[in-house]
Design a protein around this motif. Structure first.
Motif, mmCIF file in Angstrom:
data_model
loop_
_atom_site.group_PDB
_atom_site.id
_atom_site.type_symbol
_atom_site.label_atom_id
_atom_site.label_comp_id
_atom_site.label_asym_id
_atom_site.label_seq_id
_atom_site.Cartn_x
_atom_site.Cartn_y
_atom_site.Cartn_z
ATOM 1 N N GLY B 153 1.080 -1.285 0.169
ATOM 2 C CA GLY B 153 -0.302 0.396 0.269
ATOM 3 C C GLY B 153 0.826 1.369 -0.380
ATOM 4 O O GLY B 153 2.035 1.299 0.768
ATOM 5 N N LEU B 154 0.595 2.054 -0.600
ATOM 6 C CA LEU B 154 1.287 3.954 -1.166
ATOM 7 C C LEU B 154 0.314 4.272 -0.608
ATOM 8 O O LEU B 154 -0.616 4.935 -1.766
ATOM 9 N N VAL B 155 0.025 5.503 0.579
ATOM 10 C CA VAL B 155 -0.527 6.652 0.863
ATOM 11 C C VAL B 155 -0.068 7.972 0.524
ATOM 12 O O VAL B 155 1.448 7.475 0.716
ATOM 13 N N VAL B 156 -0.315 8.279 -0.518
ATOM 14 C CA VAL B 156 0.111 9.551 -0.666
ATOM 15 C C VAL B 156 -1.239 11.330 -0.533
ATOM 16 O O VAL B 156 -1.712 11.108 -1.267
ATOM 17 N N SER B 157 -0.388 12.132 0.265
ATOM 18 C CA SER B 157 -1.766 12.997 0.041
ATOM 19 C C SER B 157 -0.515 14.363 1.129
ATOM 20 O O SER B 157 0.938 13.978 0.218
ATOM 21 N N GLY B 158 -1.226 15.559 1.323
ATOM 22 C CA GLY B 158 -0.638 16.502 1.796
ATOM 23 C C GLY B 158 0.720 16.307 2.807
ATOM 24 O O GLY B 158 1.774 17.152 3.040
ATOM 25 N N GLY B 159 0.379 15.183 3.741
ATOM 26 C CA GLY B 159 0.800 15.520 4.604
ATOM 27 C C GLY B 159 1.957 13.898 4.591
ATOM 28 O O GLY B 159 2.420 13.103 5.905
ATOM 29 N N HIS B 160 1.613 13.436 4.094
ATOM 30 C CA HIS B 160 1.795 11.741 3.881
ATOM 31 C C HIS B 160 2.426 11.214 2.623
ATOM 32 O O HIS B 160 2.022 11.366 1.897
ATOM 33 N N GLY B 184 2.420 15.254 -1.961
ATOM 34 C CA GLY B 184 1.039 16.609 -1.489
ATOM 35 C C GLY B 184 1.545 18.007 -1.277
ATOM 36 O O GLY B 184 1.514 18.870 -2.040
ATOM 37 N N GLU B 185 2.825 17.860 -0.668
ATOM 38 C CA GLU B 185 3.142 19.141 0.324
ATOM 39 C C GLU B 185 4.248 19.293 -0.980
ATOM 40 O O GLU B 185 4.215 21.056 -1.523
#
Lengths: 185, 354
Positions: B153-160, B184-185
């Motif tokens: 699983g790859l979690v990609v967001s503004g914080g992670h 995301g940042e």
């Protein structure tokens, strides 16, 4: 005020070593400079000099403040006895708070109070007078000339409080002795 | 994962306040979303060029009661029908998380409902299993396409930006994470330096469609010593330097080409490392979740390269990529089953240590 050129990660490490040697518990380092200027990288280097795994050090832009402990990492806080053995570095980032940042409402102050050392990114947003002892480090990314991938950076070092004002001479000597670190008088 | 008539009636209310969305949802134990209500603060924070944390907490306080009420109403259930309350316990903004957790405690404990503290990142990965009630009929055909445990699983967001080996819903091993900026940042900050509005992801993605992704060769940090970690800070600086270089020449900044080339560099790294992990751990499925997984270029490149590597690549439905209450409710079911419940003195946590 001191100014020095940072041309590599090694010279940034040398600068951090000089600062680390003269630092005392409770010191706060105010890191200023634009996106990509090298603020987070400086904290990584400082952290590793404090026995903290630099991989743990990431940009706190999203979460506002990170707390790193020396020694083996883990989720949550170790028990109080173990905690006393750990070095605590608090890494805050005021990017999202903007000018006049309120560090009390956001829980940053609370963590800062329990830290051995504190580094604050985007410290230009901090209200005046909040910090009484430490250093202001202004990072400039140099765009003149043909730069390589990472570029050259200048750091201006300005003391905050009496002790650091007295220590500037010693800091300058350390910088001058350090390999690869150029002091611009 | 399998539906059964016994579980059908079991409902969990999920509450999410880790960042700038106040969200609540009611989800059945087999992942059917009965309601999913989100109040986003993006418009408010857009004016400030990013999330303003003090404002975020205040708005959560104002929104949470109506949002939860609406989620119960829309699900056509009552509080008495719930088997548990699930709430995001971390990681996220402390001030924002506290609002959700305090509300969830006040709701659950007087009613003697079990309270489950959900890990936000794990919930993002489990979002792959949830589906809208309207699509329930069509779900049978899609079910076989779902990932099988264990998966990467790859979690990609503004914080992670984190890679996990997901053995089961409660056992996820962190394989790697960003060493500096989250993906995301990087989108938000590159948008800022190009003078584009917040949030940066959708804007850059839209402009990138019109640009040439090969115009600029931005660095891809592969980190040979810890190849499952990520680094996007050098990429951000490289974009910055490119912009300055062009500006010095006095010509117009080719914003679309820069966006396309930047996006390509991020996508390349995410896909490469996701697939590398899948191959290294011998799993057949890769799940990409979190806000950045809504990025269309990421979806198409990942799908294409996964096919070539004989890996099946999965993305949650678009609406479950960004923060939502449904994934929290669904993740809570597993904690409930395992008896991993929160006590009244439970606290939030802001981040996960390596």
């Amino acid at each position: 005020m001191l100014t020095c050129d940072i041309t590599s990660i090694q010279s940034l490490t040398s600068l951090a070593e000089c600062i680390r040697t003269l630092a005392q518990p409770g010191d706060i380092f105010l890191l200023e400079g634009d996106l990509g200027a090298g603020k987070t990288t400086f904290v990584k280097v400082l952290a590793s000099l404090c026995g903290i795994d630099p991989r743990e050090v990431t940009s706190p832009t999203f979460g506002l403040v990170h707390r790193y402990l020396s020694g083996s990492p883990g989720m949550g806080s170790p028990d109080p006895e173990d905690m006393a053995q750990r070095f605590v570095l608090v890494h805050a980032d005021l990017y999202r708070l903007g000018p006049g940042a309120d560090i009390y409402d956001t829980g940053i102050q609370e963590l800062m109070d329990e830290a051995d050392l504190v580094a604050v990114e985007w410290a230009e947003y901090l209200q005046d007078g909040v910090v009484t002892h430490g250093l202001r480090l202004r990072f400039h990314l140099d765009f003149t000339g043909e730069t390589d991938e990472t570029g050259i950076r200048q750091v201006e070092i300005i003391p905050v409080g009496d002790r650091w004002t007295r220590q500037m001479r010693a800091l300058q000597e350390c910088i001058e002795k350090s390999h690869g670190l150029k002091n611009n008088p | 994962m399998n539906s059964s008539s016994k579980n059908r009636s079991r409902l969990v209310l999920g509450i999410e306040t880790s960042c700038d969305e106040t969200a609540a949802a009611v989800v059945t134990s087999d992942g059917v979303v009965l309601s999913d209500i989100i109040a986003s603060q993006v418009d408010i924070h857009g004016r400030f060029g990013g999330i303003v944390p003090e404002i975020a907490s205040r708005i959560h306080v104002e929104s949470i009661v109506p949002i939860v009420e609406q989620s119960i109403e829309e699900a056509k259930v009552t509080l008495e029908d719930l088997s548990a309350v699930a709430v995001t316990q971390g990681p996220g903004l402390v001030g924002a998380l506290v609002v959700g957790l305090s509300f969830a405690k006040a709701l659950a404990f007087p009613m003697d409902l079990p309270l489950c503290g959900v890990n936000h990142i794990q919930a993002h990965l489990l979002a792959i299993f949830i589906r809208d009630k309207r699509e329930e009929g069509a779900a049978a055909g899609r079910r076989e396409k779902r990932p099988e445990f264990p998966f990467v699983g790859l979690v990609v967001s503004g914080g992670h930006t984190s890679l996990y080996l997901v053995r089961n819903p409660l056992d996820m091993e962190l394989l790697g994470a960003t060493r500096d900026d989250a993906a995301g940042e990087a989108f938000d900050k590159v948008a800022k330096l190009l003078g584009l509005p917040y949030p940066g992801g959708p804007v850059i993605s839209r402009l990138a469609q019109k640009g040439n992704p090969e115009q600029f060769r931005f660095p891809r940090a592969m980190l040979p010593e810890t190849p499952l970690d990520f680094s996007f800070s050098g990429l951000k600086t490289a974009v910055l330097q490119q912009v300055h270089r062009i500006r010095r020449k006095g010509v117009q900044i080719p914003v679309e080409d820069i966006c396309a080339s930047f996006e390509e560099a991020v996508v390349d790294v995410l896909v490469e490392k996701g697939l590398k992990a899948a191959v290294q751990y011998g799993v057949k499925d890769l799940v990409i979740a979190g806000g950045v997984s809504a990025n269309r270029r990421l979806r198409s490149v990942a799908q294409e390269r996964a096919d070539r590597s004989n890996v099946r690549c999965h993305f949650p439905e678009m609406r479950y990529c960004t923060d939502n209450g449904a994934m929290v409710a669904y993740a809570g079911q597993f904690l409930l089953d395992a008896g991993m419940l929160l006590s009244p003195d439970a606290d939030v946590y802001s981040r996960l240590a390596f």
